[in-house]
Design an enzyme around this catalytic site. Structure first.
Site, short mmCIF file in Angstrom:
data_model
loop_
_atom_site.label_atom_id
_atom_site.label_comp_id
_atom_site.label_asym_id
_atom_site.label_seq_id
_atom_site.Cartn_x
_atom_site.Cartn_y
_atom_site.Cartn_z
N ASN A 100 0.88 -1.17 0.00
CA ASN A 100 0.00 0.00 0.00
C ASN A 100 0.91 1.22 0.00
O ASN A 100 1.67 1.41 0.93
CB ASN A 100 -0.89 -0.04 1.25
CG ASN A 100 -1.57 1.29 1.54
OD1 ASN A 100 -1.83 1.61 2.68
ND2 ASN A 100 -1.88 2.05 0.53
N GLY A 101 0.84 2.00 -1.06
CA GLY A 101 1.70 3.18 -1.14
C GLY A 101 2.18 3.40 -2.56
O GLY A 101 1.60 2.87 -3.50
N LYS A 490 -21.68 15.08 -0.73
CA LYS A 490 -22.30 13.78 -0.44
C LYS A 490 -23.04 13.26 -1.67
O LYS A 490 -22.94 12.11 -2.03
CB LYS A 490 -23.30 13.86 0.72
CG LYS A 490 -22.77 13.97 2.12
CD LYS A 490 -22.03 12.78 2.62
CE LYS A 490 -20.61 12.75 2.23
NZ LYS A 490 -19.53 13.30 2.85
N GLU A 493 -20.61 12.22 -4.50
CA GLU A 493 -19.83 11.01 -4.18
C GLU A 493 -20.63 9.75 -4.40
O GLU A 493 -20.13 8.78 -4.95
CB GLU A 493 -19.42 11.03 -2.70
CG GLU A 493 -18.24 11.88 -2.37
CD GLU A 493 -17.94 11.87 -0.88
OE1 GLU A 493 -16.80 11.62 -0.52
OE2 GLU A 493 -18.86 12.12 -0.07
N HIS A 509 -24.17 35.94 -8.95
CA HIS A 509 -22.92 36.21 -9.66
C HIS A 509 -22.58 35.07 -10.61
O HIS A 509 -21.41 34.85 -10.92
CB HIS A 509 -21.79 36.45 -8.65
CG HIS A 509 -22.06 37.60 -7.75
ND1 HIS A 509 -22.11 38.90 -8.20
CD2 HIS A 509 -22.36 37.66 -6.43
CE1 HIS A 509 -22.39 39.71 -7.19
NE2 HIS A 509 -22.56 38.97 -6.10
N LYS A 608 -11.69 5.41 0.89
CA LYS A 608 -11.93 6.16 2.12
C LYS A 608 -10.66 6.79 2.66
O LYS A 608 -10.67 7.89 3.18
CB LYS A 608 -12.54 5.23 3.16
CG LYS A 608 -12.95 6.00 4.37
CD LYS A 608 -14.08 5.37 5.08
CE LYS A 608 -14.63 6.28 6.13
NZ LYS A 608 -15.36 7.43 5.55
C1 G6P Z 1 -11.40 10.72 1.00
C2 G6P Z 1 -12.73 10.26 1.57
C3 G6P Z 1 -13.50 11.46 2.12
C4 G6P Z 1 -12.65 12.18 3.17
C5 G6P Z 1 -11.29 12.59 2.59
C6 G6P Z 1 -10.35 13.07 3.68
O1 G6P Z 1 -11.61 11.48 -0.13
O2 G6P Z 1 -13.49 9.61 0.57
O3 G6P Z 1 -14.68 11.00 2.74
O4 G6P Z 1 -13.32 13.31 3.60
O5 G6P Z 1 -10.66 11.45 1.98
O6 G6P Z 1 -10.07 11.99 4.53
P1 G6P Z 1 -9.64 12.11 6.04
O7 G6P Z 1 -9.50 10.69 6.49
O8 G6P Z 1 -8.34 12.84 6.05
O9 G6P Z 1 -10.70 12.84 6.75
#
Ligand code: G6P
Length: 613
Positions: A100-101, A490, A493, A509, A608
């Protein structure tokens, strides 16, 4: 992004790994794979798509083995297909690795390995790493841990990795830099994962692996940790607070709906021990311990991404109103690169649900290097951002699984509000009456949210009307402007409907040109705040035949009469309205997405936890 999981012990690894992947699927879900060692055979199974696609394929194969690693991917290098899925194996097919990375210097390393006769089957940076480990191991005649260590010394980038070796079925070697990694310690068994969710079912003893640390998990031995520069470390075993039931849907069709409904509880959890109703005061230990930093701050910089950035914007309104300290709200991705002016008397607040967002973590590092004091507001306990800040305050919303953030957002706003109140009180810029009134009102918010949740069926009903829409506009003023942004996010997404949030007065505007009888406009129009001004904005939309969905205070008649649909929220203090107004917007987005047949918990292209820039 990407989720990694591993197991070594006395049980069959496959069910543990698959369940772990399902818990981590929120981190990415375009392909998945698993590697198991059985009788000195290394079996690797991969599939494009979700973990369920992997299960369908793998269960027709040999899935025996008491050691294995598994991965769910969010593509960075190479398209999401079976070949690019992890685990990747080395040329001799003796090593398998999950990652992961991002390995930033993979192209140079790949070229060097090609010159040594290595060939590559995938487009990934990860395959380069596993080949490098094999090359280093063979050329230096060292064991797996040392090979990983030597290889990682050549790597530039971020990683959480786990490696296994066909002829060595008693060991997993894992390491991290930047991306998260947790090891679970059982009896004669070890678990490893990107977060604790795959582990909590089996043990509550965990070790959060530190940056640039390599972990060796060997059957019959204790966990061993050393740094990539070869310094031995004593493992710090911590106890998990998470429970298994927090990770299940509990009868709800989706995690997102469950998490929306959890908000009365999560906000109470956020306030527990901090909002003291009998004494009518706020107590935040992260503030108390470093009060001078807050009192002497010339300026506050809030840095965050996505939904957390919207929470930060609400925080700005509250801190400036109550504590009279100037606040700037920065997108972490911009802040970290745009050579911002940061001084020692600045206080930086980093907000992150996951505590792992790469850009926010980098923004924290940057601010630290300029001597600023860093305060973290994070949800995941033990994650990287809280471990890299000077002080902070956990939001205590519990694990958030739905990719679209809901309960974490309201918990962040709650913490920021508590912070603004306590700062205002201590600075003397907020009157005792206003302070006590707001503290009292804050404590009532969970009950008020319950009454909004009771309107869920009605919201589900009218949401059906709007599945036709290609566009939505969200409007709010003052504290509710960030709520409009969050409502629009929301919807985008999870329903893939284009939506924009604006300060209501900005309509004229530009955006007003978009209004027609087909355009739904969501207006947050509570009685607390600039009510009359918002009413005028609504009239302007009405005159152009836009469809109006309004969020109003209970008992409102004026806006209701102008609206096509209305959702009422209880009355509260102006600064607390976002905590109530966010709820119907979450529910509306949810129901529109469900009627459209969208994958609410795992929307396309999203993850996420964004651990890459
Ligand atoms: C991703 C998630 C969002 C979240 C953002 C920041 O884009 O889908 O739901 O707000 O990352 O994540 P964090 O864990 O830093 O709040």
């Amino acid at each position: 992004m990407c989720g990694i999981v591993g197991y070594i012990g006395k049980r069959q690894a496959y069910p543990i790994l698959i369940k772990g992947l399902q818990r981590l699927e929120y981190r990415g879900y375009d392909s998945a794979g698993i590697a198991l060692i059985d009788n000195e055979k290394l079996n690797i199974y991969k599939a494009k798509g979700k973990v369920s696609d992997l299960v369908r394929f793998a269960e027709q194969q040999n899935i025996n083995g008491t050691l294995g690693i598994a991965h769910t991917r969010w593509a960075t290098h190479g398209e999401p297909n079976q070949i690019n899925a992890h685990p990747h194996s080395s040329q001799s097919e003796t090593l398998a690795l999950i990652h992961n990375g991002i390995i930033e210097n993979y192209a140079v390393l790949k070229q060097g390995l090609k010159e040594q006769g290595y060939t590559f089957v995938s487009d990934t940076d990860t395959e380069v790493l596993v080949q490098l480990i094999e090359y280093v191991k063979a050329s230096n005649h060292v064991d797996l841990t040392s090979a990983v260590q030597l290889a990682l010394n050549q790597v530039v980038g971020a990683y959480a990795i786990a490696v296994i070796e066909k002829n060595n079925p008693d060991v997993i070697v894992a390491a991290r830099k930047g991306s998260p990694l947790v090891v679970g310690i059982g009896e004669d068994e070890f678990f490893l994962a990107s977060d604790a969710t795959p582990i909590v079912e089996y043990t509550n003893k965990v070790v959060y692996v530190g940056d640039e640390e390599i972990v060796t998990l060997k059957r019959g031995e204790e966990i061993k940790i050393k740094t990539i520069s070869n310094v031995e470390k004593t493992p710090q075993i911590k106890e998990l607070e998470m429970t298994l039931s927090q990770l299940e849907k509990g009868g709800f069709p989706h995690f997102m709906l469950k998490e929306i409904f959890e908000q009365p509880t999560t906000l109470s959890d956020s306030m527990r021990g901090r909002v003291l109703t009998e004494e009518l005061k706020i107590k935040l230990s992260g503030f108390i311990q470093h009060k001078d930093k807050f009192m002497n701050a010339n300026r506050i910089i809030i840095t965050a991404c996505g939904t957390s950035w919207h929470a930060g914007l609400i925080g700005k309104y509250a801190i400036e109103e109550f504590a009279r300290i100037p606040v700037e709200v920065e997108y972490s991705s911009e802040f970290r690169y745009r050579k911002p002016v940061i001084n020692e008397n600045d206080l930086v607040i980093a907000i992150s649900q996951s505590g792992e967002t790469a850009d926010t973590l980098a923004a924290v590092e940057l601010a630290k290097s300029h001597g600023a004091f860093i305060f973290g507001i994070c949800n995941v306990v033990g994650s990287s951002i809280p471990r890299n800040t000077d002080s902070g305050c956990y939001t205590h919303a519990g694990p958030e699984i739905g990719v679209a953030s809901t309960k974490a957002f309201t918990a962040q706003v709650t913490v920021l509000t508590m912070l603004a109140l306590i700062m205002g009180k201590e600075k003397g810029t907020l009157s005792a009456t206003q302070y006590e009134k707001t503290v009292n009102e804050l404590a009532l918010i969970p009950t008020k949210i319950k009454s909004i949740l009771n309107q869920n069926d009605a919201i589900a009903q009218f949401a059906k009307t709007f599945t036709y829409a290609q566009n939505f506009i969200y409007l709010g003023r003052g504290y509710n402007y960030p709520v409009a942004l969050e409502g629009a996010l929301k919807l985008k997404e999870i329903s893939y409907i284009h939506a924009e949030g604006y300060p209501a007065a900005e309509m004229k505007h530009g955006p007003i040109a978009l209004i027609s009888h087909e355009m739904p406009v969501v207006v947050i129009a509570p009685s607390a705040g600039m009510y009359e001004k918002v009413v005028s904005n609504i009239q302007e939309i009405k005159a152009r035949k836009g469809k109006i969905i309004s969020i109003v205070t209970e008992g409102d008649v004026v806006v209701k009469n102008l609206s096509d649909y209305t959702i009422s929220i209880p009355d509260t203090e102006e600064c607390l309205v976002p905590l109530l107004a966010a709820i119907p917007l979450q529910l509306m987005a949810y129901h529109i997405a469900v009627v459209k047949g969208c994958d609410v918990d795992q929307p396309r292209n999203l993850a996420k936890s964004v651990t890459v820039e």
